[in-house]
Enzyme design. Structure first.
Site, mmCIF file in Angstrom:
data_model
loop_
_atom_site.group_PDB
_atom_site.id
_atom_site.type_symbol
_atom_site.label_atom_id
_atom_site.label_comp_id
_atom_site.label_asym_id
_atom_site.label_seq_id
_atom_site.Cartn_x
_atom_site.Cartn_y
_atom_site.Cartn_z
ATOM 1 N N TYR A 31 0.847 -1.198 0.000
ATOM 2 C CA TYR A 31 0.000 0.000 0.000
ATOM 3 C C TYR A 31 0.875 1.238 0.000
ATOM 4 C CZ TYR A 31 0.948 0.956 4.950
ATOM 5 O OH TYR A 31 1.557 1.269 6.139
ATOM 6 N N LYS A 149 6.572 -1.878 1.927
ATOM 7 C CA LYS A 149 5.396 -1.349 2.623
ATOM 8 C C LYS A 149 4.239 -2.331 2.473
ATOM 9 C CE LYS A 149 3.284 3.251 3.224
ATOM 10 N NZ LYS A 149 3.447 3.340 4.659
ATOM 11 N N GLU A 181 12.206 2.561 14.116
ATOM 12 C CA GLU A 181 11.227 3.560 13.668
ATOM 13 C C GLU A 181 9.963 3.408 14.487
ATOM 14 O OE1 GLU A 181 9.906 2.882 9.580
ATOM 15 O OE2 GLU A 181 10.213 0.737 9.837
ATOM 16 N N LEU A 205 11.217 1.277 6.939
ATOM 17 C CA LEU A 205 10.628 1.768 5.701
ATOM 18 C C LEU A 205 11.404 3.029 5.294
ATOM 19 C CD1 LEU A 205 8.078 1.309 3.827
ATOM 20 C CD2 LEU A 205 7.206 3.361 4.945
HETATM 21 N N1 PDD Z 1 2.992 5.098 7.265
HETATM 22 N N2 PDD Z 1 7.659 3.984 8.915
HETATM 23 C C1 PDD Z 1 6.538 3.232 8.857
HETATM 24 C C2 PDD Z 1 6.550 1.887 9.481
HETATM 25 C C3 PDD Z 1 5.388 3.732 8.209
HETATM 26 O O1 PDD Z 1 4.291 2.973 8.123
HETATM 27 C C4 PDD Z 1 5.417 5.040 7.652
HETATM 28 C C5 PDD Z 1 4.239 5.619 6.926
HETATM 29 C C6 PDD Z 1 6.609 5.779 7.749
HETATM 30 C C7 PDD Z 1 6.744 7.151 7.160
HETATM 31 O O2 PDD Z 1 6.830 7.091 5.765
HETATM 32 P P1 PDD Z 1 6.350 8.308 4.833
HETATM 33 O O3 PDD Z 1 7.064 9.508 5.304
HETATM 34 O O4 PDD Z 1 6.761 7.892 3.476
HETATM 35 O O5 PDD Z 1 4.866 8.413 5.024
HETATM 36 C C8 PDD Z 1 7.708 5.223 8.381
HETATM 37 C C9 PDD Z 1 1.770 5.487 6.581
HETATM 38 C C10 PDD Z 1 1.505 6.934 6.611
HETATM 39 C C11 PDD Z 1 0.624 4.652 7.113
HETATM 40 O O6 PDD Z 1 0.870 3.474 7.385
HETATM 41 O O7 PDD Z 1 -0.500 5.137 7.226
#
Ligand code: PDD
Length: 294
Positions: A31, A149, A181, A205
């Protein structure tokens, strides 16, 4: 709210998938979440690249939604018909390996992937940002391909729930003593005036917000080291923040019982949030000016 599912636009409540969908049965899919400001997607290409990378790693044939023009067309219709062309929103894309009788091995060649896209109104958490948020620490029990992801978010779900149950906003995951993270955001700290965060490898990620914020910091002359800090370093943190699509830059002012800095959002964090917000608004406004390729 309107959704896009496998070539059709329909009310979200009417969007249904097969009970044999491999996303439902195995979490077999990926996703993406985009930030949308005034109808424009932020960092369209970087999110698409990460989606394509995940699909390739899982050996799912990339569907049309991974093409910029196709994504833009779908996004425009969803945002228009959901009355989200003004203000803030998020766009969610999910691709699974499709529906087929349950076998662990891949379904027969030619099984079409399931493609689901939806949009939601988004309200940035400004009140929390002003005070700063709390985090807990929790063991990182995830697999060794956190760079993909995937839909398999159970450790993240349990981590976030554990945080919420003690009134915290995020859970910092710890693997071998190292802060990797958060459940849905990157974790960034400041030690001795240097920005520190986990390097991009298979254990996190590669956050797009993380990358944009680190670029902003480097341009501002703030030293950046993509070198993780440890659980033991937490008392040494002068500042800390989360970076993510739905968090922007969110100050963390307490981790477990440890107050970070003086317990209020720190100067580097605040500066980076201001610069990030300006960049987000400017790049989405610039997107408006571009001729649409759709
Ligand atoms: N999540 N780390 C994890 C485990 C994440 O699921 C996310 C983002 C990030 C930040 O990535 P980015 O800056 O590309 O959004 C880091 C999304 C927003 C979610 O699961 O809803």
């Amino acid at each position: 709210m309107l959704a896009y599912l496998n070539g059709q636009f329909l009310p979200r409540s009417a969007a249904t998938i097969s009970v044999e969908d491999r996303g439902f049965i195995f979490g077999d899919g990926v996703y993406e979440v985009w930030r949308v400001v005034n109808g424009q997607l932020f960092e369209t290409e970087r999110h698409l690249d990460r989606l394509k990378f995940g699909l390739a790693e899982l050996r799912i044939t990339a569907p049309d939604i991974t093409r910029t023009d196709f994504l833009r067309q779908i996004a425009e219709r969803l945002l228009t018909e959901s009355d989200l062309l003004e203000g803030e929103a998020t766009l969610y894309v999910e691709v699974t390996r499709g529906g087929a009788p349950r076998t662990h091995n891949f379904p027969p060649p030619g099984t079409p992937p399931t493609v689901y896209v939806t949009v939601n109104r988004f309200k940035p958490p400004e009140e929390l940002r002003a005070r700063g948020a709390a985090a807990i620490t929790i063991p990182d029990i995830r697999w060794l391909r956190c760079d993909i992801k995937t839909l398999q978010l159970l450790p993240n779900v349990l981590a976030k729930q554990a945080a919420m149950e003690v009134g915290a906003t995020e859970a910092w995951m710890i693997r071998d003593g190292v802060v990797t993270e958060g459940s849905h955001a990157s974790v960034i700290g400041v030690i001795d005036g240097v920005i520190r965060t986990h390097p991009t490898n298979n254990l996190i990620l590669p956050g797009i917000t993380r990358s944009v914020v680190l670029d902003i910091a480097r341009r501002a002359g703030i030293p950046v080291r993509e070198d993780a800090f440890t659980e033991q370093d937490i008392p040494r943190l002068e500042e800390a923040f989360l970076a993510g699509t739905t968090t922007d830059v969110m100050p963390i002012v307490r981790v477990n019982e440890q107050v970070i800095g003086n317990g209020t959002p720190g100067p580097i964090t605040t500066r980076l949030h201001t610069a990030f917000r300006a960049h987000l608004d400017a790049s989405c406004a610039a997107g408006h000016a571009q001729p649409t390729t759709a």
